[in-house]
Design an enzyme around this catalytic site. Structure first.
Site, PDB file in Angstrom:
ATOM      1  CB  SER A 138     -30.161   0.191 -36.476  1.00  0.00           C
ATOM      2  OG  SER A 138     -29.071   1.012 -36.101  1.00  0.00           O
ATOM      3  CE1 TYR A 151     -32.126   0.628 -31.410  1.00  0.00           C
ATOM      4  CE2 TYR A 151     -29.876   1.003 -32.150  1.00  0.00           C
ATOM      5  CZ  TYR A 151     -31.232   1.101 -32.364  1.00  0.00           C
ATOM      6  OH  TYR A 151     -31.714   1.664 -33.521  1.00  0.00           O
TER       7      TYR A 151
END
Length: 252
Positions: A138, A151
């Site tokens: 990501s 995250y």
């Protein structure tokens, strides 16, 4: 003989789109997910190719090892592993987060990814030249944001793990890539927000976000690259997304 791709988290989002794209290109597929009914539907949909579905929680080490040690033809020669299973939970600042959600993200995004990779490394090395591990990272690995906390940390791990794997696999012919999407429209955001449809709609309104099919096309491109090429890290954003100035909190 058709090549075989293993795709984790194949019941929705990037994983499902990738399964459809690779099936259309004639690949054999090993698809994992936790939702048995969805896997059965996907297998029926992709009847044009050979599909093996595995109801599997990637966090369950023994189950992962058992599932992948028992692969039979035509699935036993693994050409591509797409480590897609992962999630984000919550958008609160660290001091307001649920610790259980942190642990779930760590278990899935780090423990699950490494467990699957470890289980399939022998098969990928046996395949050799042209085999690929593609980890879904990501932009959060490099561009932190409020509420990203754990995250972002898990995706930074995915990027560094991918680079380190390349060092260890030098000479085996196995390639390793980290594909790092930006703003993407998928079930991912509904999971993160606990099913908040309004938050989902507001996030994507007018943004022309990345779609799962965009990532599926990119994954197939990576898998089809000539065997002497390796894309180390590939970061993708929609045109609408860019960077903001550094935040400065000033005394009042």
């Amino acid at each position: 003989m058709n090549k075989t791709a293993v795709i984790t988290g194949a019941t929705s989002g990037f994983g499902l789109a990738a399964a459809r794209r690779f099936a259309a290109a004639g690949w054999n597929l090993v698809l994992t997910g936790r939702r048995e009914e969805r896997l059965a539907q996907i297998k029926d949909e992709l009847a044009q190719t050979s599909v093996l579905t595995l109801v599997l929680d990637v966090c369950d080490t023994e189950a992962v090892q058992a599932a992948f040690s028992g692969l039979a033809a035509p699935f036993n020669q693994v050409d591509v592993l797409i480590n897609n299973a992962g999630l984000a939970l919550g958008t609160e600042p660290a001091q307001a987060c649920d610790l259980a959600q942190w642990h779930t993200m760590i278990d899935t995004n780090i423990k699950g990814l490494t467990t699957v990779t470890h289980a399939l490394l022998p098969k990928l090395i046996e395949t050799g030249r042209g085999a690929s591990i593609i980890n879904i990272g990501s932009i959060a690995a490099n561009w932190p944001y409020p509420g990203g906390n754990v995250y972002c940390g898990t995706k930074a791990f995915v990027e560094q793990f991918s680079l380190s794997l390349r060092c260890d696999l030098a000479g085996t012919g196995v390639r390793v890539s980290c594909l790092a999407p930006g703003l993407s429209e998928s079930e991912f955001t509904l999971v993160r927000t606990g099913g908040d449809q309004e938050a989902y709609d507001n996030l994507y309104k007018g943004a022309h976000a990345i779609q799962p099919d965009d990532i599926a096309d990119t994954l197939l491109w990576l898998a089809r690259l000539p065997a002497h090429l390796n894309i180390n890290t590939l970061e993708i954003m929609p045109v609408s997304q860019s960077w903001s100035p550094f935040a400065v909190k000033r005394d009042q």
